[in-house]
Enzyme design. Structure first.
Site, PDB file in Angstrom:
ATOM      1  N   GLY A  98       1.760   0.071  -6.035  1.00 10.57           N
ATOM      2  CA  GLY A  98       2.042  -0.747  -6.747  1.00 10.57           C
ATOM      3  C   GLY A  98       1.538  -0.247  -8.199  1.00 10.57           C
TER       4      GLY A  98
ATOM      5  N   ARG B 114       8.249   0.672  -2.048  1.00  7.25           N
ATOM      6  CA  ARG B 114       6.735   0.868  -1.267  1.00  7.25           C
ATOM      7  C   ARG B 114       7.887   1.581  -0.151  1.00  7.25           C
ATOM      8  NH1 ARG B 114       1.703  -0.751  -2.585  1.00  7.25           N
ATOM      9  NH2 ARG B 114       1.193  -2.328  -3.695  1.00  7.25           N
TER      10      ARG B 114
ATOM     11  N   ASP C 245      -2.469   6.650   0.272  1.00  8.19           N
ATOM     12  CA  ASP C 245      -0.736   6.711   1.611  1.00  8.19           C
ATOM     13  C   ASP C 245       0.821   7.555   1.370  1.00  8.19           C
ATOM     14  OD1 ASP C 245      -1.323   5.138   3.831  1.00  8.19           O
ATOM     15  OD2 ASP C 245      -0.993   3.312   2.522  1.00  8.19           O
TER      16      ASP C 245
ATOM     17  N   LYS D 235      -3.003   7.397  -8.101  1.00  5.94           N
ATOM     18  CA  LYS D 235      -2.504   6.191  -9.140  1.00  5.94           C
ATOM     19  C   LYS D 235      -3.311   5.508  -7.552  1.00  5.94           C
ATOM     20  CE  LYS D 235      -0.173   3.986  -7.002  1.00  5.94           C
ATOM     21  NZ  LYS D 235       1.008   2.626  -6.723  1.00  5.94           N
ATOM     22  N   THR D 236      -3.582   3.990  -8.529  1.00  4.55           N
ATOM     23  CA  THR D 236      -3.557   2.788  -8.110  1.00  4.55           C
ATOM     24  C   THR D 236      -4.996   1.858  -8.720  1.00  4.55           C
ATOM     25  OG1 THR D 236      -4.533   1.410  -6.001  1.00  4.55           O
ATOM     26  CG2 THR D 236      -5.327   4.038  -5.282  1.00  4.55           C
TER      27      THR D 236
ATOM     28  N   ASP E  62      -6.439   0.033  -7.477  1.00  8.21           N
ATOM     29  CA  ASP E  62      -7.503  -0.485  -6.563  1.00  8.21           C
ATOM     30  C   ASP E  62      -8.370   0.866  -6.124  1.00  8.21           C
ATOM     31  OD1 ASP E  62      -5.611  -2.307  -5.944  1.00  8.21           O
ATOM     32  OD2 ASP E  62      -5.677  -1.702  -3.585  1.00  8.21           O
TER      33      ASP E  62
HETATM   34  P1  FBP Z   1      -0.927   0.229  -4.792  1.00  7.32           P
HETATM   35  O1  FBP Z   1      -2.877   1.245  -3.229  1.00  7.32           O
HETATM   36  O2  FBP Z   1       0.140   0.936  -3.970  1.00  7.32           O
HETATM   37  O3  FBP Z   1      -1.753   1.193  -6.297  1.00  7.32           O
HETATM   38  O4  FBP Z   1      -1.761  -0.932  -5.160  1.00  7.32           O
HETATM   39  C1  FBP Z   1      -2.564  -1.859  -4.920  1.00  7.32           C
HETATM   40  C2  FBP Z   1      -2.397  -3.415  -5.000  1.00  7.32           C
HETATM   41  O5  FBP Z   1      -2.223  -3.456  -6.415  1.00  7.32           O
HETATM   42  C3  FBP Z   1      -3.048  -4.143  -4.232  1.00  7.32           C
HETATM   43  O6  FBP Z   1      -4.475  -4.528  -4.960  1.00  7.32           O
HETATM   44  C4  FBP Z   1      -2.407  -5.318  -3.707  1.00  7.32           C
HETATM   45  O7  FBP Z   1      -3.447  -5.624  -2.691  1.00  7.32           O
HETATM   46  C5  FBP Z   1      -1.557  -4.967  -3.740  1.00  7.32           C
HETATM   47  O8  FBP Z   1      -0.905  -4.438  -4.432  1.00  7.32           O
HETATM   48  C6  FBP Z   1      -0.417  -6.168  -3.842  1.00  7.32           C
HETATM   49  O9  FBP Z   1       1.456  -4.903  -3.434  1.00  7.32           O
HETATM   50  P2  FBP Z   1       1.922  -5.909  -4.322  1.00  7.32           P
HETATM   51  O10 FBP Z   1       2.840  -5.194  -5.063  1.00  7.32           O
HETATM   52  O11 FBP Z   1       3.239  -5.291  -3.447  1.00  7.32           O
HETATM   53  O12 FBP Z   1       2.358  -7.673  -4.225  1.00  7.32           O
END
Ligand code: FBP
Length: 545
Positions: free
Chosen positions: A77, A141, A172, A198-199, A201
């Protein structure tokens, strides 16, 4: 065309730790071990296990290297600051040798496997400095875990004379970076692999990685809009706003936004799990807060809900665990089942207890739990409308309480989901500086011959000049966890600690915030102005350190 802010912002020079401004020397610490399951991790990573933590210190003269090429991948993400990691790497490798080259693999890890790339020149990089988004090369992803993928990656590295790959990703993706580093080292390919945390979250952190980039900006964006909603609620005095916030597994985003905006009710998934609460317990908790405010004539308020809540409710967690094992064991058969029969198939394979729970959930929720997974096998919680589900269940409970005379007010709701709004925001000064520094450090780790390390910038509650720069072996962050029915080595996810500073502070205040209207309106991120307005780190970071 670019906006006036973007124009002004492109001239911003990110701050870096004083230690890496000029020449540097590398200091090696003691050997490390993994956070848990040491024997298993050691066996799986014989070449990259136990390496020391390294730090870059100020040196005299100039640090130079032979020209070298680097390939970068943005994984998962979006998170504010990704472009600054890239400009930091670019400047870092050019500083070491102006003939070094940077390649960007397109669309995430699949770009490495499919040999899709561009050379990132100074013209391209300059356009993206201090901007949000991952659009410079795109993200994806795709899971990098098969030997065939690693070998395809090696082919392109050899062709482009790439010395190192930098994977900018979450837990991951950095786990996969470590597996790749181990594989390339074992095969003596000479290709190094470095990770960057990075994230939005905020769940990729530990003693040595204080925060993942993007968390600062994203939570500030969400807090701005939560504050605006609170002010609207306090003006109109007629709605309860249910606000779901991103954060797939951990509730850090929700907790940080609560600390910044002081809403009436905040749910923390980790606490729901620790207290073994059911969905009905959670609903009762919210309804009690609504009833208490109604008794004071206050028929409005705000409720923050972490998007991963559903996975923390112990009964649902058990259901998901059984679903994961069952789907992993029956994938081939499951793939042949017609789309409209898949739910029945799932029910027929579950234990009686879980089948009952599964059937009792709204179809939108059960479908998400059973059918839709991301490539890492995660439930896509952002697609589950928990905020609406909770608002409806609270309304039902309050209607029943009204009949019993336990609730005297009105209950009208609005729902919101804040996630994508914050992931590509222009990075705050903190993220702009932090990311650029992470990139510069990654370049130094490569020049020092390191592989299987994550770029690390610490001491981040202090001014940037005092930040510490170095690298942490990724194996030191690992433990064994069950994934798709099998035990796998993965970076341990950082969940909200119920005995940690941020949660304890929140818990000491929440009773007052529930009943009073103690809202705080943080306003938008400021990029120019007094440092106490522009350069504050998150409350989480401050309370943790
Ligand atoms: P990452 O862990 O890859 O940084 O992504 C986090 C996130 O933003 C979450 O908060 C959310 O649940 C998810 O990605 C949403 O995924 P997508 O962008 O595939 O809709």
């Amino acid at each position: 065309m670019i906006s006036q802010l973007q124009k002004a912002r492109s001239a911003y020079q990110p701050k870096v730790p004083a230690a890496i401004e000029g020449a540097t020397k590398l200091a090696e610490g003691k050997a490390t071990q993994s956070v848990a399951d040491q024997e298993d991790i050691k066996k799986l990573f014989p070449n990259t296990y136990g390496m020391p933590i390294v730090t870059f210190e100020k040196a005299t003269g100039e640090t130079k290297a032979e020209a070298f090429n680097v390939g970068i991948i943005l994984s998962g993400g979006q998170a504010p600051g990704g472009h600054n990691v890239i400009s930091g790497i670019f400047d870092g490798i050019k500083k070491l040798n102006k003939d070094s080259k940077l390649y960007g693999f397109l669309g995430g890890p699949s770009g490495l496997v499919d040999h899709k790339y561009i050379e990132l020149t100074s013209e391209i990089v300059d356009e993206y400095r201090n901007t949000g988004g991952f659009d410079i090369i795109g993200s994806g992803r795709t899971k990098l875990e098969e030997v065939e993928q690693f070998d395809k990656g090696l082919e392109i590295c050899k062709k482009l004379n790439i010395k190192a790959i930098i994977i900018i990703g979450g837990d991951d993706s950095n786990t996969n970076a470590c597996v790749l580093a181990e594989y390339y080292l074992a095969k003596k390919t000479g290709v190094q692999v470095i990770g960057c945390p990075k994230t939005i979250d905020g769940d990729l952190k530990n003693e040595m990685i204080e925060t993942s980039f993007g968390f600062d900006t994203a939570t500030k964006v969400y807090s701005e809009v939560i504050g605006n909603i609170e002010r609207d609620a306090n003006s109109a005095k007629k709605y309860w706003h249910f606000i779901k916030l991103m954060g797939r597994s951990a509730s850090h985003v929700t907790l940080e936004c609560a600390l910044q905006t002081q809403p009436n009710v905040t749910l923390i998934g980790e606490e729901v799990e620790a207290k073994n609460q059911s969905l009905d317990d959670v609903v009762t908790y919210i309804a009690e807060a609504v009833a208490a405010r109604a008794a004071k004539g206050l028929n409005f308020g705000t409720v923050l809900v972490p998007e991963g809540l559903i996975e923390f409710i112990p009964a649902i967690k058990k259901l998901i665990a059984e679903l994961n094992d069952m789907l992993a064991a029956n994938q081939a058969e499951f793939d042949t089942v017609a789309a409209d029969k898949k739910i029945d198939y799932v029910v027929s394979k579950l234990s009686k207890e879980n089948a009952e729970l599964f059937k009792s959930l709204p179809t939108t929720v059960s479908t998400q739990l059973a059918l839709e997974r991301d490539p890492h096998g995660n439930v896509q919680v952002s697609l589950i409308e928990t905020e609406q589900l909770l608002a409806e269940m609270v309304a039902k409970k309050l209607a029943a309480w009204k009949k019993e005379g336990k609730f005297v007010g009105k209950f009208a709701t609005q729902h919101h989901f804040f996630g994508y709004e914050g992931r590509c925001a222009a990075p705050s000064n903190f993220d702009a500086d932090y990311c650029y520094s992470l990139g510069r450090v990654a370049a130094l780790l490569i020049a020092s011959g390191k592989t299987g390390y994550m770029s690390s910038v610490r001491n981040t509650t202090k001014p940037a000049a005092e930040w510490l720069a170095g690298g942490i072996p990724i194996t030191a962050m690992m433990n064994m966890e069950k994934r798709n029915g099998k035990m796998k080595p993965v970076i341990q996810k950082a969940l909200v600690k119920l005995d940690g500073g941020p949660f304890k502070f929140f818990a000491s205040k929440r009773a007052e915030w529930a009943i009073e209207t103690a809202f705080v309106y943080p306003g938008p991120i400021q990029y120019f102005g007094p440092t106490e307005v522009c350069d504050q780190p998150t409350k989480t970071l401050v309370l943790e350190h």
